[in-house]
Design an enzyme around this catalytic site. Sequence first.
Site, PDB file in Angstrom:
ATOM      1  N   ARG A 103     -56.059 -11.460  -4.171  1.00  0.00           N
ATOM      2  CA  ARG A 103     -55.747 -11.709  -5.562  1.00  0.00           C
ATOM      3  C   ARG A 103     -56.301 -10.493  -6.334  1.00  0.00           C
ATOM      4  O   ARG A 103     -57.551 -10.818  -6.603  1.00  0.00           O
ATOM      5  CB  ARG A 103     -55.711 -12.969  -5.899  1.00  0.00           C
ATOM      6  N   HIS A 130     -45.837 -11.408  -7.124  1.00  0.00           N
ATOM      7  CA  HIS A 130     -46.659 -12.909  -6.636  1.00  0.00           C
ATOM      8  C   HIS A 130     -45.541 -13.418  -5.533  1.00  0.00           C
ATOM      9  O   HIS A 130     -45.042 -14.463  -5.908  1.00  0.00           O
ATOM     10  CB  HIS A 130     -46.603 -13.825  -7.714  1.00  0.00           C
ATOM     11  N   GLN A 133     -45.926 -17.153  -4.100  1.00  0.00           N
ATOM     12  CA  GLN A 133     -45.031 -17.952  -5.318  1.00  0.00           C
ATOM     13  C   GLN A 133     -43.854 -18.099  -5.147  1.00  0.00           C
ATOM     14  O   GLN A 133     -43.198 -19.183  -5.075  1.00  0.00           O
ATOM     15  CB  GLN A 133     -45.734 -17.744  -6.855  1.00  0.00           C
ATOM     16  N   ARG A 289     -46.242 -24.340  -2.063  1.00  0.00           N
ATOM     17  CA  ARG A 289     -47.344 -23.131  -1.998  1.00  0.00           C
ATOM     18  C   ARG A 289     -47.800 -23.345  -0.622  1.00  0.00           C
ATOM     19  O   ARG A 289     -48.128 -22.540   0.229  1.00  0.00           O
ATOM     20  CB  ARG A 289     -48.035 -22.858  -3.157  1.00  0.00           C
TER      21      ARG A 289
HETATM   22  N1   CP Z   1     -49.408 -20.206  -9.499  1.00  0.00           N
HETATM   23  C1   CP Z   1     -50.439 -19.792  -9.249  1.00  0.00           C
HETATM   24  O1   CP Z   1     -50.451 -18.716  -8.424  1.00  0.00           O
HETATM   25  O2   CP Z   1     -51.655 -20.559  -9.602  1.00  0.00           O
HETATM   26  P1   CP Z   1     -53.001 -20.211  -9.558  1.00  0.00           P
HETATM   27  O3   CP Z   1     -53.216 -19.142 -10.611  1.00  0.00           O
HETATM   28  O4   CP Z   1     -53.692 -21.517 -10.055  1.00  0.00           O
HETATM   29  O5   CP Z   1     -53.401 -19.925  -8.293  1.00  0.00           O
HETATM   30  N1  NVA Z   2     -47.862 -14.321 -14.548  1.00  0.00           N
HETATM   31  C1  NVA Z   2     -49.122 -15.118 -14.367  1.00  0.00           C
HETATM   32  C2  NVA Z   2     -48.816 -15.919 -13.192  1.00  0.00           C
HETATM   33  C3  NVA Z   2     -49.995 -16.975 -12.820  1.00  0.00           C
HETATM   34  C4  NVA Z   2     -49.910 -17.652 -11.388  1.00  0.00           C
HETATM   35  C5  NVA Z   2     -50.371 -14.391 -14.171  1.00  0.00           C
HETATM   36  O1  NVA Z   2     -50.366 -13.269 -13.511  1.00  0.00           O
HETATM   37  O2  NVA Z   2     -51.376 -14.662 -14.739  1.00  0.00           O
END
Ligand code: CP
Ligand code: NVA
Length: 303
Positions: A103, A130, A133, A289
């Site tokens: 990430r 993402h 997700q 997830r």
């Molecule tokens: N939706 C998601 O990716 O959540 P986190 O940022 O908590 O991992």
């Molecule tokens: N769009 C958001 C998603 C978090 C899961 C971000 O990138 O912060």
Amino acid sequence: MKKDLLKLIDLSADDITLILDTADKLKAEQKAGIKHDFPAGKTLAMIFAKNSTRTRVSFEVGIFQLGGHGIFLSNADSQLGRGEPIEDTARVLSRYCDCIMIRTFEQEEVEQLAKHSTIPVINALTDFEHPCQVLADIMTIREHKGALKGLKACWIGDGNNVANSMIAGCLTCGMDVSIACPEGYRPDPQILEFAAKFPGKFTLTDKPEEAAKAADVIFTDVWASMGQEEETAKRQAAFKGYQVNDALMALANPSCMIQHCLPAHKGEEITEKVFEKHAQEIFDEAENRLHVQKAIMYLLMKK
Ligand code: CP
Ligand code: NVA
């Protein structure tokens, strides 16, 4: 399936179906207490340059349930945070581990990590996409609706990383996609180019009421993503009128679902009332997830 899972614009409809079918199978096995057919002792390196609750826990629990082990590497305490090149990190982790999850900010960093790794790399969120997700979201929609083809999926708000993946994933699965974003906050041009390959299936507007009309599922997300905290005030002004509320839901199909990747800012992109009415779908989405990521790891590491 390719060696890595880096973005949904890379995946075919068959790839997505294979991931979803595998996720359904692993979910059923886990609920029934049946041991998964997967080689024991696989190790997943988990690189985090941004915060996380769901992604970290679901990947770590997921590899554990597959009989393996996850290693959490944050930028704060690994050499990556002190500037060790990504290509060296890739070559080192390839000697110890069986898969890497990352990430981070730049999509290019994930692409470079994959290029220099001999083991699979999974994108667990970049500024561009993402994918894990949205695979979980599509799994949830398929569970609730029974099928995907012909459904109308709508996005309200920021044309961000989740929106980019939602467009790619939903179009690939045969859904119609409508997006409502203010000018200046539209999805990435590469994604709009991808969407242009689906004539008659994709619409982009700055009018939420137009996009939400007859929708079968409405997606939304925060107005300021990780890394954009300083723009919060400017974004709150830009997204005024882009809230998922009762008035907007009244325009959608009466059985319309809500998908929100979480965390949510209730009272901004979605009202607390609409969120709570659709909490079952939203927390099914969060649970999925786990199952979808186990399927991705299963398919990439079993090779
Ligand atoms: N939706 C998601 O990716 O959540 P986190 O940022 O908590 O991992
Ligand atoms: N769009 C958001 C998603 C978090 C899961 C971000 O990138 O912060």
